[in-house]
Design a protein around this motif. Structure first.
Motif, short mmCIF file in Angstrom:
data_model
loop_
_atom_site.label_atom_id
_atom_site.label_comp_id
_atom_site.label_asym_id
_atom_site.label_seq_id
_atom_site.Cartn_x
_atom_site.Cartn_y
_atom_site.Cartn_z
N THR A 70 0.83 -1.20 0.00
CA THR A 70 0.00 0.00 0.00
C THR A 70 0.87 1.26 0.00
O THR A 70 0.63 2.19 -0.78
CB THR A 70 -0.94 0.00 1.22
N THR A 73 2.48 1.73 -3.44
CA THR A 73 1.52 2.16 -4.45
C THR A 73 1.11 3.62 -4.24
O THR A 73 1.06 4.39 -5.19
CB THR A 73 0.28 1.25 -4.42
N TRP A 116 -2.54 -1.86 -7.24
CA TRP A 116 -2.39 -2.29 -5.84
C TRP A 116 -2.88 -3.72 -5.67
O TRP A 116 -2.21 -4.53 -5.04
CB TRP A 116 -3.17 -1.36 -4.91
#
Length: 143
Positions: A70, A73, A116
């Motif tokens: 996360t 990204t 993601w």
């Protein structure tokens, strides 16, 4: 960041610059009505290269081992989208229209959400494979 990661970023950035120039030339050729002067053409080509350089160069974010998928990204999204937004509006790639801006942001968010998900699934598969190998190794140590 270590030197190796920075070196990878530079190499990828140079490749991205070349790719950005090529894509910029294609879009210029396909979408231009011929009314551009040499300075605007040069600026378009150079900034297309810069966009490619930033997008490709900052893929090294995905190789920072201490970062979550996360975080990688989101970091890449902010850097790439920020650059794209500034360059795109300054070169007139898209109109300064509120609705279009929302559509553009929405498309980028959807694209990055898909990135993601893909990166998450890859990471999850790699983690499972490592766990399986670790279990096999531990089992062989017991025997």
């Amino acid at each position: 960041m270590n030197r190796e990661l920075v070196s990878k970023g530079v190499v990828r950035g140079l490749f991205g610059f070349a790719l950005g120039v090529i894509v910029g030339l294609v879009f210029l050729w396909a979408g231009s009505d011929g009314g551009w002067g040499p300075l605007k053409i040069a600026l378009h080509i150079i900034l297309s290269g810069v966009q490619g350089m930033v997008a490709m160069g900052f893929t090294i974010a995905y190789e920072v081992e201490s970062w979550s998928v996360t975080r990688c990204t989101v970091t890449h999204f902010i850097i790439t989208f920020g650059t794209y937004f500034i360059i795109g509006f300054s070169l007139g790639w898209f109109p300064l229209d509120k609705a279009f801006t929302y559509i553009l942001v929405g498309c980028m968010v959807v694209a990055y959400f898909m990135i993601w998900v893909i990166m998450y699934l890859i990471s999850k598969k790699q983690t499972k494979e490592l766990d399986d190998e670790l279990k096999k190794w531990k089992q062989s140590k017991k025997e």
